[in-house]
Design a protein around this motif. Structure first.
Motif, PDB file in Angstrom:
ATOM      1  N   GLU A  91       6.411   4.068  -5.965  1.00  0.00           N
ATOM      2  CA  GLU A  91       5.138   4.025  -6.685  1.00  0.00           C
ATOM      3  C   GLU A  91       4.028   3.784  -5.662  1.00  0.00           C
ATOM      4  O   GLU A  91       4.001   2.748  -4.991  1.00  0.00           O
ATOM      5  CB  GLU A  91       5.127   2.909  -7.724  1.00  0.00           C
ATOM      6  N   GLY A  92       3.163   4.757  -5.529  1.00  0.00           N
ATOM      7  CA  GLY A  92       2.152   4.672  -4.484  1.00  0.00           C
ATOM      8  C   GLY A  92       0.742   4.876  -5.008  1.00  0.00           C
ATOM      9  O   GLY A  92       0.503   5.698  -5.888  1.00  0.00           O
ATOM     10  N   ARG A  93      -0.173   4.085  -4.455  1.00  0.00           N
ATOM     11  CA  ARG A  93      -1.605   4.269  -4.691  1.00  0.00           C
ATOM     12  C   ARG A  93      -2.275   4.502  -3.341  1.00  0.00           C
ATOM     13  O   ARG A  93      -1.634   4.517  -2.306  1.00  0.00           O
ATOM     14  CB  ARG A  93      -2.206   3.030  -5.363  1.00  0.00           C
ATOM     15  N   GLY A  94      -3.568   4.670  -3.377  1.00  0.00           N
ATOM     16  CA  GLY A  94      -4.288   4.891  -2.137  1.00  0.00           C
ATOM     17  C   GLY A  94      -4.372   3.667  -1.258  1.00  0.00           C
ATOM     18  O   GLY A  94      -4.626   3.769  -0.055  1.00  0.00           O
ATOM     19  N   ILE A  97       1.641   0.399  -1.853  1.00  0.00           N
ATOM     20  CA  ILE A  97       2.850   1.188  -2.041  1.00  0.00           C
ATOM     21  C   ILE A  97       4.002   0.250  -2.367  1.00  0.00           C
ATOM     22  O   ILE A  97       4.095  -0.856  -1.825  1.00  0.00           O
ATOM     23  CB  ILE A  97       3.160   2.021  -0.774  1.00  0.00           C
ATOM     24  N   SER A  98       4.870   0.691  -3.291  1.00  0.00           N
ATOM     25  CA  SER A  98       6.080  -0.046  -3.656  1.00  0.00           C
ATOM     26  C   SER A  98       7.260   0.911  -3.566  1.00  0.00           C
ATOM     27  O   SER A  98       7.168   2.063  -4.004  1.00  0.00           O
ATOM     28  CB  SER A  98       5.968  -0.627  -5.070  1.00  0.00           C
ATOM     29  N   SER A 114      13.282  -4.668  -3.083  1.00  0.00           N
ATOM     30  CA  SER A 114      12.031  -3.972  -3.390  1.00  0.00           C
ATOM     31  C   SER A 114      10.962  -4.440  -2.412  1.00  0.00           C
ATOM     32  O   SER A 114      10.848  -5.628  -2.099  1.00  0.00           O
ATOM     33  CB  SER A 114      11.605  -4.250  -4.830  1.00  0.00           C
ATOM     34  N   TYR A 115      10.183  -3.486  -1.933  1.00  0.00           N
ATOM     35  CA  TYR A 115       9.110  -3.751  -0.977  1.00  0.00           C
ATOM     36  C   TYR A 115       7.776  -3.408  -1.637  1.00  0.00           C
ATOM     37  O   TYR A 115       7.668  -2.414  -2.355  1.00  0.00           O
ATOM     38  CB  TYR A 115       9.258  -2.885   0.275  1.00  0.00           C
ATOM     39  N   ARG A 116       6.791  -4.224  -1.366  1.00  0.00           N
ATOM     40  CA  ARG A 116       5.433  -3.916  -1.797  1.00  0.00           C
ATOM     41  C   ARG A 116       4.492  -4.195  -0.638  1.00  0.00           C
ATOM     42  O   ARG A 116       4.423  -5.318  -0.130  1.00  0.00           O
ATOM     43  CB  ARG A 116       5.018  -4.728  -3.022  1.00  0.00           C
ATOM     44  N   LEU A 117       3.739  -3.164  -0.237  1.00  0.00           N
ATOM     45  CA  LEU A 117       2.783  -3.271   0.861  1.00  0.00           C
ATOM     46  C   LEU A 117       1.372  -3.148   0.299  1.00  0.00           C
ATOM     47  O   LEU A 117       1.069  -2.219  -0.449  1.00  0.00           O
ATOM     48  CB  LEU A 117       3.028  -2.163   1.892  1.00  0.00           C
ATOM     49  N   ALA A 118       0.504  -4.108   0.664  1.00  0.00           N
ATOM     50  CA  ALA A 118      -0.876  -4.086   0.164  1.00  0.00           C
ATOM     51  C   ALA A 118      -1.717  -5.027   1.017  1.00  0.00           C
ATOM     52  O   ALA A 118      -1.202  -5.788   1.849  1.00  0.00           O
ATOM     53  CB  ALA A 118      -0.933  -4.502  -1.313  1.00  0.00           C
ATOM     54  N   LEU A 119      -3.025  -4.981   0.794  1.00  0.00           N
ATOM     55  CA  LEU A 119      -3.946  -5.920   1.430  1.00  0.00           C
ATOM     56  C   LEU A 119      -4.100  -7.146   0.541  1.00  0.00           C
ATOM     57  O   LEU A 119      -4.269  -7.019  -0.672  1.00  0.00           O
ATOM     58  CB  LEU A 119      -5.315  -5.272   1.658  1.00  0.00           C
ATOM     59  N   LEU A 165      -3.379   5.322   2.094  1.00  0.00           N
ATOM     60  CA  LEU A 165      -2.071   5.970   2.003  1.00  0.00           C
ATOM     61  C   LEU A 165      -2.197   7.303   1.286  1.00  0.00           C
ATOM     62  O   LEU A 165      -2.966   7.435   0.336  1.00  0.00           O
ATOM     63  CB  LEU A 165      -1.064   5.078   1.262  1.00  0.00           C
ATOM     64  N   ARG A 166      -1.400   8.276   1.755  1.00  0.00           N
ATOM     65  CA  ARG A 166      -1.294   9.577   1.090  1.00  0.00           C
ATOM     66  C   ARG A 166       0.174   9.970   1.026  1.00  0.00           C
ATOM     67  O   ARG A 166       0.988   9.518   1.839  1.00  0.00           O
ATOM     68  CB  ARG A 166      -2.091  10.654   1.832  1.00  0.00           C
ATOM     69  N   TYR A 167       0.491  10.843   0.054  1.00  0.00           N
ATOM     70  CA  TYR A 167       1.879  11.199  -0.205  1.00  0.00           C
ATOM     71  C   TYR A 167       1.988  12.718  -0.311  1.00  0.00           C
ATOM     72  O   TYR A 167       1.177  13.365  -0.981  1.00  0.00           O
ATOM     73  CB  TYR A 167       2.357  10.540  -1.499  1.00  0.00           C
TER      74      TYR A 167
END
Length: 226
Positions: A91-94, A97-98, A114-119, A165-167
């Motif tokens: 599941e990704g946003r700009g 990302i998870s 499960s990984y979640r990357l964000a500010l 992020l882009r996919y």
């Protein structure tokens, strides 16, 4: 009996002149030292800011290497719920990302996480002070027991001004050819490529990181059961 000779007027003037010259020389040296102090302090401050920029650039490079390792090992997972079986992918946003991948070695457990990357913003800090962080949570309930701070973010890079992020791929739920997208639905499997750009603020006036960009390739994998 020896009589002390008094210095003549010429000698007294000569001594007085020598003392005046020494005082003038001391004043000149003092003025030069005072003039150099601000420049020296500015040089020390610039060196410290430059060192902070180098350290942030090194942290950014290390974070990108970790993200490359984690995201490239992402796997789709079959999960059965009351609504039936569904495939969880990425599941990704700009700006976040998870995904699901093998648990990192630092957790000393086997299985998926499960990984979640964000500010994230610093507690009691300015809104502009944000850090790039990752939250890793084991998927198995047994693994969560005995671990402390499962949901505590791990800071990868401090003072990040932006995350993009882009996919690239074709979502299972959407028609059309493969293309770059700003979002990726969680039930659409995995994209073929993920592009990450980290923007860091320079403390010393120079940008050593140059807003590094990383494109990660995700191999095609069969869905696993969780």
């Amino acid at each position: 009996m020896t009589r002390l000779r008094r210095p003549s007027t010429i000698e007294r003037r000569r001594q007085r002149g020598v003392g005046l010259l020494e005082m003038l020389a001391a004043l000149v040296l003092l003025a030069l030292m005072l003039a150099l102090i601000p420049g020296a302090l500015e040089l020390v401050g610039r060196f410290q800011r430059t060192r902070a920029d180098f350290e942030r650039a090194e942290a950014t490079s290390a974070a990108l290497r970790s993200l490359d390792r984690w995201i490239s090992s992402a796997v789709p997972v079959n999960r059965t719920s009351s609504g039936g079986e569904r495939v969880l992918g990425m599941e990704g946003r700009g700006d976040a990302i998870s995904f699901i991948a093998a648990a990192p070695q630092s957790m000393n457990i086997a299985g998926l996480a499960s990984y979640r990357l964000a500010l994230v913003s610093e507690p009691q800090g300015r809104a502009s002070n944000r850090n790039l962080a990752v939250i890793v949570v084991p998927l198995t309930p047994d693994a969560r027991q005995g671990l402390t701070g499962d949901d505590k973010p791990t800071i990868l890079v401090e003072n990040v001004s932006g995350l993009s992020l882009r996919y690239f791929g074709v979502p299972h739920s959407g028609p059309g050819p493969a293309s770059w997208r700003s979002t990726w639905p969680g039930l659409a499997g995995l994209p073929a490529l993920v592009e990450i750009t980290i923007e860091t603020a320079s403390a010393g006036g120079w940008d050593f990181s140059g807003s590094p960009k990383l494109t990660i390739t995700i191999p095609v994998r069969q869905a696993q059961r969780s």
